[in-house]
Design a protein around this motif. Structure first.
Motif, PDB file in Angstrom:
ATOM      1  N   THR A   1       0.824  -1.216   0.000  1.00 32.49           N
ATOM      2  CA  THR A   1       0.000   0.000   0.000  1.00 32.49           C
ATOM      3  C   THR A   1       0.858   1.267   0.000  1.00 32.49           C
ATOM      4  O   THR A   1       0.496   2.248  -0.644  1.00 32.49           O
ATOM      5  CB  THR A   1      -0.943   0.044   1.218  1.00 32.49           C
ATOM      6  N   TYR A   2       1.991   1.245   0.726  1.00 34.13           N
ATOM      7  CA  TYR A   2       2.787   2.478   0.817  1.00 34.13           C
ATOM      8  C   TYR A   2       3.320   2.882  -0.550  1.00 34.13           C
ATOM      9  O   TYR A   2       3.407   4.069  -0.870  1.00 34.13           O
ATOM     10  CB  TYR A   2       3.946   2.302   1.807  1.00 34.13           C
TER      11      TYR A   2
ATOM     12  N   VAL B   1       1.128  15.870   3.903  1.00 26.87           N
ATOM     13  CA  VAL B   1       0.835  15.572   5.307  1.00 26.87           C
ATOM     14  C   VAL B   1      -0.528  14.893   5.427  1.00 26.87           C
ATOM     15  O   VAL B   1      -0.684  13.898   6.152  1.00 26.87           O
ATOM     16  CB  VAL B   1       0.877  16.861   6.159  1.00 26.87           C
ATOM     17  N   ARG B   2      -1.514  15.414   4.688  1.00 24.28           N
ATOM     18  CA  ARG B   2      -2.867  14.847   4.755  1.00 24.28           C
ATOM     19  C   ARG B   2      -2.889  13.419   4.202  1.00 24.28           C
ATOM     20  O   ARG B   2      -3.493  12.518   4.798  1.00 24.28           O
ATOM     21  CB  ARG B   2      -3.855  15.724   3.995  1.00 24.28           C
ATOM     22  N   ALA B   3      -2.209  13.194   3.074  1.00 26.74           N
ATOM     23  CA  ALA B   3      -2.185  11.852   2.495  1.00 26.74           C
ATOM     24  C   ALA B   3      -1.505  10.860   3.436  1.00 26.74           C
ATOM     25  O   ALA B   3      -1.958   9.714   3.580  1.00 26.74           O
ATOM     26  CB  ALA B   3      -1.462  11.884   1.149  1.00 26.74           C
ATOM     27  N   LEU B   4      -0.433  11.303   4.083  1.00 29.41           N
ATOM     28  CA  LEU B   4       0.262  10.429   5.033  1.00 29.41           C
ATOM     29  C   LEU B   4      -0.626  10.156   6.245  1.00 29.41           C
ATOM     30  O   LEU B   4      -0.712   9.009   6.717  1.00 29.41           O
ATOM     31  CB  LEU B   4       1.576  11.069   5.463  1.00 29.41           C
ATOM     32  N   ALA B   5      -1.288  11.194   6.758  1.00 29.69           N
ATOM     33  CA  ALA B   5      -2.178  11.009   7.903  1.00 29.69           C
ATOM     34  C   ALA B   5      -3.304  10.041   7.563  1.00 29.69           C
ATOM     35  O   ALA B   5      -3.660   9.164   8.372  1.00 29.69           O
ATOM     36  CB  ALA B   5      -2.746  12.350   8.359  1.00 29.69           C
TER      37      ALA B   5
ATOM     38  N   VAL C   1      -1.892   6.532   7.590  1.00 26.78           N
ATOM     39  CA  VAL C   1      -1.622   6.058   8.948  1.00 26.78           C
ATOM     40  C   VAL C   1      -2.930   5.707   9.661  1.00 26.78           C
ATOM     41  O   VAL C   1      -3.021   4.691  10.366  1.00 26.78           O
ATOM     42  CB  VAL C   1      -0.825   7.112   9.733  1.00 26.78           C
ATOM     43  N   ILE C   2      -3.950   6.545   9.491  1.00 28.34           N
ATOM     44  CA  ILE C   2      -5.245   6.253  10.114  1.00 28.34           C
ATOM     45  C   ILE C   2      -5.784   4.921   9.596  1.00 28.34           C
ATOM     46  O   ILE C   2      -6.242   4.064  10.367  1.00 28.34           O
ATOM     47  CB  ILE C   2      -6.239   7.396   9.849  1.00 28.34           C
ATOM     48  N   SER C   3      -5.737   4.735   8.283  1.00 25.98           N
ATOM     49  CA  SER C   3      -6.254   3.505   7.695  1.00 25.98           C
ATOM     50  C   SER C   3      -5.493   2.283   8.193  1.00 25.98           C
ATOM     51  O   SER C   3      -6.096   1.240   8.477  1.00 25.98           O
ATOM     52  CB  SER C   3      -6.165   3.590   6.171  1.00 25.98           C
ATOM     53  N   ARG C   4      -4.201   2.425   8.353  1.00 28.12           N
ATOM     54  CA  ARG C   4      -3.371   1.261   8.702  1.00 28.12           C
ATOM     55  C   ARG C   4      -3.280   1.010  10.195  1.00 28.12           C
ATOM     56  O   ARG C   4      -3.309  -0.141  10.636  1.00 28.12           O
ATOM     57  CB  ARG C   4      -1.965   1.465   8.132  1.00 28.12           C
ATOM     58  N   HIS C   5      -3.175   2.073  10.991  1.00 23.39           N
ATOM     59  CA  HIS C   5      -2.889   1.894  12.416  1.00 23.39           C
ATOM     60  C   HIS C   5      -4.015   2.325  13.358  1.00 23.39           C
ATOM     61  O   HIS C   5      -4.100   1.836  14.482  1.00 23.39           O
ATOM     62  CB  HIS C   5      -1.630   2.676  12.798  1.00 23.39           C
TER      63      HIS C   5
END
Length: 492
Positions: free
Chosen positions: A10-11, A197-201, A204-208
């Motif tokens: 996914t990353y 930043v938004r795409a990374l957040a 992270v929300i989806s994964r963790h």
């Protein structure tokens, strides 16, 4: 190719500026040192195939398995308080992601697999010593019940790497919930890339933190989640005497795992100001400083997320400050509860915190071994006459006697029997930790003599840290004066 990795990446689908696509650099003649059989099975991999010549070449980066999408991740970071706008995976390559048998998505990364665009003139390689240290300590932390990256395999490359001298080269296969760091957010924030930043957040929300997707303010909930996990994690470090050594923001995992075992070490004698890392000259990351530094790192994460909180920067700062203000309370609650369990107190009463602090103060003044004092305190809790070993930890045993009187008065208010109390204390106070001198002896045997028997035996002991293991009793002993390790070193 006969070896199958069930990659579901996914990353590598994120925007191109999140990483660089780069393949591992082939090595001359890889040889498998160690394969973590249980972890391989948990990941859905065949350990028999991984142990073959082909499997070894994959674990060394000489072959890339089908379905892999090798990338080096971009990130920035504060290193000892100084900001570096681009760091990135300089000697690590993420092969891809698998979903393990428990449904958890895990990164599989090769560490020491050659240069990347982020290598900053480095060779991208790893020496054998740091690879063995990370394998030993990460697996020990797992056995201790502390969130951590894991070690799937260690391979020697058949090539030398140059540090102060020529050393055997090696590659570690690391497994992590992910390799997203506070520094990953800083990479985009430093460039004013709010979309990044938004795409990374969102990733992270989806994964963790999938539970926060439906929250009214998901990015606020993300920060709150990271704060809670870091508070719990660092409390657990202190409860076993662990010193990370390099708590830079690029070594702070968003998932709440311990990551990047460089000059890490465990306390022998209890000393809140203890530093082992050779590069931490000012004691920034000393044992007792770790909670403060965790909050400092989380503050840097909050700064990155401010544009996602509110268009009004002042309001966003106020909201972030409120959330950051919860760290100390969460850390203290977890740490004090853990300390109470270590001394056999399982109900809360006024004065408990002061009682435990007085023990720590006496330990510090009397050079008491951190691990053995708490382990042997369990024996004393089970039998009032069994105090010789714990008293012997104090240069002045009377210091323990004075504290012990108050402790026993407090234990009398607990509902457990003596046997129940001892069992409960032994379940949280390890007998065995990766003693620094033992780790160093393993590294020397492997590096100088190609002897991995001490490595295997130490791993066997550390896999059961809460069991007495009489046949390995010597592994619980603190170092003799000439065995003491006073400095540990980063592998770069």
């Amino acid at each position: 190719m006969t070896i199958h990795f069930p990659f579901q990446n996914t990353y590598s689908t994120l925007p191109a500026n999140f990483f660089a696509r780069v393949a591992p650099t082939p090595v001359a003649s890889p040889r498998l040192i160690k394969l973590n059989l249980a972890l391989a099975i948990q990941l859905g991999l065949d350990p028999d195939l991984l142990s073959t010549a082909e499997g070894t070449e994959i674990l060394a980066g000489k072959l890339v398995p089908d379905g892999a999408d090798p990338i080096a991740m971009a990130y920035a970071g504060h290193q000892f308080g100084h900001f570096v706008p681009q760091l990135g995976d300089g000697r690590a390559i993420l092969l891809g992601e698998v979903v393990d048998k428990e449904g958890v998505r895990r990164d599989i990364q090769l560490k020491g697999s050659g240069p990347t665009p982020f290598s900053r003139r480095g060779d991208g390689r790893a020496a054998l010593g740091p690879v063995l240290r990370e394998y030993i300590v990460s697996e020990a932390m797992f056995a201790l019940g502390i969130p951590t990256t894991r070690s799937l395999a260690a391979v020697v490359t058949g090539e030398a790497v140059m540090r102060e001298t020529a050393l055997p080269g090696a590659v570690l296969t690391r497994v992590a919930a992910s390799h997203v760091r506070v520094g990953t957010f800083q990479f985009f924030a430093a460039r004013g890339d709010v979309d990044g930043v938004r795409a990374l957040a969102d990733h992270v929300i989806s994964r963790h933190y999938p539970d926060v997707r439906s929250a009214d303010r998901p990015y606020h909930a993300l920060l709150e989640g990271v704060i809670a996990r870091q508070a719990e994690l660092v409390s657990r470090w202190l409860l076993v005497g662990f010193i990370h050594g390099v708590m830079n923001t690029d070594n702070t995992s968003i998932s709440g795992e311990t990551i990047d075992y460089g000059p890490c070490a465990f306390l022998d004698n209890y000393n809140p100001a203890q530093v082992f890392s050779s590069i931490d000259e000012m004691g920034r990351y000393a044992y007792a400083n770790q909670p403060r530094i965790a909050l400092w790192n989380l503050t840097r994460l909050a700064e990155c997320l401010l544009p996602l909180f509110d268009d009004d920067k002042d309001k966003a700062i106020e909201q972030a400050q409120f959330m950051l203000g919860e760290f100390s309370e969460k850390f203290t609650a977890a740490y004090q509860a853990g300390l109470s369990r270590k001394v056999g107190l399982f109900t809360a009463r006024d004065g408990d915190e002061a009682l435990v602090q007085d023990l720590l103060d006496a330990m510090a003044k009397n050079d008491a071994d951190f691990t053995l004092t708490f382990r042997q305190l369990g024996n004393a809790a089970g039998d009032e006459a069994d105090t010789a070993d714990v008293r012997a930890q104090f240069t002045d045993p009377v210091a323990f006697d004075d504290w012990s009187k108050r402790w026993r008065e407090r234990l009398a208010l607990e509902p457990q029997t003596a046997a129940e109390r001892k069992a409960a204390m032994q379940a949280v106070n390890p007998a065995f930790i990766p003693r620094n001198h033992r780790v160093e002896a393993v590294i020397q045997a492997a590096t100088n003599s190609d002897d991995y028997a001490p490595f295997e035996e130490l791993l066997t002991v550390l896999a059961k840290p809460f069991e007495d293991q009489p046949q390995f009793a010597a592994y619980a002993d603190p170092p003799l004066p000439d065995q003491r390790v006073t400095r540990t070193f980063c592998g770069t």
